[in-house]
Design an enzyme around this catalytic site. Structure first.
Site, PDB file in Angstrom:
ATOM      1  N   HIS A 140       0.755  -1.147   0.089  1.00 27.20           N
ATOM      2  CA  HIS A 140       0.024  -0.079  -0.028  1.00 27.20           C
ATOM      3  C   HIS A 140       0.959   1.298   0.014  1.00 27.20           C
ATOM      4  O   HIS A 140       2.152   1.217   0.011  1.00 27.20           O
ATOM      5  CB  HIS A 140      -0.842   0.116   1.086  1.00 27.20           C
ATOM      6  CG  HIS A 140      -0.293   0.030   2.518  1.00 27.20           C
ATOM      7  ND1 HIS A 140       0.255  -0.983   3.160  1.00 27.20           N
ATOM      8  CD2 HIS A 140      -0.369   0.982   3.509  1.00 27.20           C
ATOM      9  CE1 HIS A 140       0.729  -0.753   4.175  1.00 27.20           C
ATOM     10  NE2 HIS A 140       0.387   0.460   4.652  1.00 27.20           N
ATOM     11  N   HIS A 147       1.607   3.912   2.116  1.00 19.75           N
ATOM     12  CA  HIS A 147       2.153   4.436   3.167  1.00 19.75           C
ATOM     13  C   HIS A 147       3.738   4.509   3.170  1.00 19.75           C
ATOM     14  O   HIS A 147       4.247   3.577   2.647  1.00 19.75           O
ATOM     15  CB  HIS A 147       1.743   4.016   4.492  1.00 19.75           C
ATOM     16  CG  HIS A 147       0.395   4.195   4.873  1.00 19.75           C
ATOM     17  ND1 HIS A 147      -0.612   3.362   5.706  1.00 19.75           N
ATOM     18  CD2 HIS A 147      -0.605   5.163   4.454  1.00 19.75           C
ATOM     19  CE1 HIS A 147      -1.538   3.869   5.612  1.00 19.75           C
ATOM     20  NE2 HIS A 147      -1.703   4.842   4.905  1.00 19.75           N
ATOM     21  N   ASP A 172       6.071   4.225   5.002  1.00 18.41           N
ATOM     22  CA  ASP A 172       6.954   3.439   5.771  1.00 18.41           C
ATOM     23  C   ASP A 172       6.870   1.917   4.829  1.00 18.41           C
ATOM     24  O   ASP A 172       7.628   1.066   5.205  1.00 18.41           O
ATOM     25  CB  ASP A 172       6.667   2.890   7.307  1.00 18.41           C
ATOM     26  CG  ASP A 172       5.323   2.751   7.451  1.00 18.41           C
ATOM     27  OD1 ASP A 172       4.310   3.084   6.872  1.00 18.41           O
ATOM     28  OD2 ASP A 172       4.952   1.530   8.294  1.00 18.41           O
ATOM     29  N   HIS A 173       6.082   1.855   3.703  1.00 23.34           N
ATOM     30  CA  HIS A 173       6.187   0.782   2.785  1.00 23.34           C
ATOM     31  C   HIS A 173       6.740   0.993   1.584  1.00 23.34           C
ATOM     32  O   HIS A 173       7.396   0.343   0.779  1.00 23.34           O
ATOM     33  CB  HIS A 173       4.808   0.234   2.652  1.00 23.34           C
ATOM     34  CG  HIS A 173       4.239  -0.251   4.157  1.00 23.34           C
ATOM     35  ND1 HIS A 173       4.211  -1.538   4.483  1.00 23.34           N
ATOM     36  CD2 HIS A 173       3.871   0.271   5.093  1.00 23.34           C
ATOM     37  CE1 HIS A 173       3.735  -1.881   5.613  1.00 23.34           C
ATOM     38  NE2 HIS A 173       3.625  -0.589   6.092  1.00 23.34           N
ATOM     39  N   HIS A 188      -7.358  -1.176   5.682  1.00 19.86           N
ATOM     40  CA  HIS A 188      -6.085  -0.350   6.227  1.00 19.86           C
ATOM     41  C   HIS A 188      -5.942   0.994   5.381  1.00 19.86           C
ATOM     42  O   HIS A 188      -5.954   2.101   5.801  1.00 19.86           O
ATOM     43  CB  HIS A 188      -4.848  -0.926   6.397  1.00 19.86           C
ATOM     44  CG  HIS A 188      -3.688  -0.227   6.551  1.00 19.86           C
ATOM     45  ND1 HIS A 188      -3.641   0.248   8.170  1.00 19.86           N
ATOM     46  CD2 HIS A 188      -2.513   0.207   6.043  1.00 19.86           C
ATOM     47  CE1 HIS A 188      -2.653   0.870   7.907  1.00 19.86           C
ATOM     48  NE2 HIS A 188      -1.944   0.851   6.861  1.00 19.86           N
ATOM     49  N   ASP A 194      -0.279  -4.287   5.829  1.00 15.17           N
ATOM     50  CA  ASP A 194      -0.750  -3.901   7.109  1.00 15.17           C
ATOM     51  C   ASP A 194      -2.424  -4.337   7.134  1.00 15.17           C
ATOM     52  O   ASP A 194      -3.223  -3.539   7.828  1.00 15.17           O
ATOM     53  CB  ASP A 194      -0.814  -2.206   7.204  1.00 15.17           C
ATOM     54  CG  ASP A 194       0.654  -1.860   7.522  1.00 15.17           C
ATOM     55  OD1 ASP A 194       1.496  -2.634   7.744  1.00 15.17           O
ATOM     56  OD2 ASP A 194       0.737  -0.621   7.484  1.00 15.17           O
ATOM     57  N   HIS A 249       4.629  -5.696   9.958  1.00 11.48           N
ATOM     58  CA  HIS A 249       4.967  -5.026  11.118  1.00 11.48           C
ATOM     59  C   HIS A 249       5.115  -6.195  12.082  1.00 11.48           C
ATOM     60  O   HIS A 249       4.253  -6.984  12.166  1.00 11.48           O
ATOM     61  CB  HIS A 249       4.104  -3.842  11.745  1.00 11.48           C
ATOM     62  CG  HIS A 249       4.142  -2.744  10.794  1.00 11.48           C
ATOM     63  ND1 HIS A 249       4.945  -1.498  10.801  1.00 11.48           N
ATOM     64  CD2 HIS A 249       3.307  -2.276   9.754  1.00 11.48           C
ATOM     65  CE1 HIS A 249       4.803  -0.645  10.059  1.00 11.48           C
ATOM     66  NE2 HIS A 249       3.755  -1.160   9.335  1.00 11.48           N
TER      67      HIS A 249
HETATM   68 ZN   LIG Z   1       0.225   1.401   6.607  1.00 12.11          ZN
END
Ligand SMILES: [Zn+2]
Length: 263
Positions: free
Chosen positions: A56, A58, A60-61, A115, A135, A175
């Site tokens: 996705h 975000h 941090d991905h 998410h 996520d 995560h």
């Molecule tokens: Zn995320």
């Protein structure tokens, strides 16, 4: 299919993944935020990263995409509706799309909103299926819906897709949240012996050698799969006195998601 889970040791506790073909050495990197660790592992194994899959949008991905593309020339794959959010997508994915890695690896894209509304999970076509769930699903937990998601869509993804996968399916989330999530399960269901035993076993585990669950295990330890547990429902009524005697599973899921946000 060879799978390597890579612990980033960052504050967000991200896991990155490499999936490689044992015959050709071609590899796909999932959410390679720690591009240096991913590249070093690929080099050590003699693999060639040819594709990047972002579950996705975000940061941090996706934050490792640019340096990894620069060093490998890998193509970026992501949900087709993430085109405006993730730069330089070479292939937009929808439900049922097939991704080949080398000669031996076949992965299927699942369209799993909740998410965010442009989230992809990957399911391997192997004897024991493997789910790379970003996520959407965590060990003993579910993704939040704060940044572009919808709890009702997440419930639909759980009930209409994840709940129908084989119990033996291995679970590889985005995560490492298992310890905290098990504490939430026990907060909601204090008599859940499986969750209690697992928390005792996994407290302080080394995320470099993280425990890998299956969907069968998740059905025991993950509150978001335990929507008909009498304890879960009774405890939920303490927080929401107006809850009906026999609440439907969707209502239970949404109330649990709401409580998890405040927990
Ligand atoms: Zn995320």
């Amino acid at each position: 299919m060879i799978v390597k889970q890579i612990w980033t040791a960052n504050a967000y506790r991200n896991f990155n993944y490499l999936i490689a073909c044992s015959e050709t050495g071609e590899a796909l990197a999932i959410d390679p935020l720690d591009h240096e660790k991913c590249l070093k592992l690929a080099k050590d194994e003699g693999w060639n990263i040819t594709q990047i899959l972002n579950t996705h949008e975000h940061r941090d991905h996706t934050g490792g995409n640019e340096p990894m593309v620069r060093k490998t020339g890998a193509k970026i794959l992501a949900h087709k509706n993430a085109k405006d959010k993730i730069p330089d997508i070479a292939r937009g994915l929808g439900a049922g799309d097939i991704i080949k890695v080398g000669k031996t690896v076949t992965l299927e894209a699942l369209d799993t909103p909740g998410h965010t509304m442009s989230h992809i999970c990957l399911l391997s076509h192997t004897d024991q299926p493997t789910l790379f769930c970003g996520d959407t699903l965590f060990n003993a937990g579910a993704g939040n819906c704060h940044n572009g998601g919808h709890p009702a869509e997440l419930y639909r993804t759980f009930s209409e897709q994840l709940a129908k996968l084989a119990p033996s399916t291995l679970v590889y989330p985005g995560h490492d949240y298992i310890e905290n999530n098990l504490r939430f399960t026990l907060d909601r269901e204090p008599d859940n012996k499986d969750a209690r035993e697992m928390l005792d076993k996994l407290s302080g585990q080394d995320p470099n050698r993280a425990y890998v669950s299956t969907l069968e295990v998740e059905r025991q330890i993950n509150t978001f799969f335990r929507l008909i547990s009498p304890t879960v429902i009774a405890k939920l009524r303490e927080a929401f006195p107006a809850l009906p005697e026999q609440p439907d599973q969707r209502t239970v899921f949404l109330k649990l998601r709401e409580l998890r946000n405040k927990w």
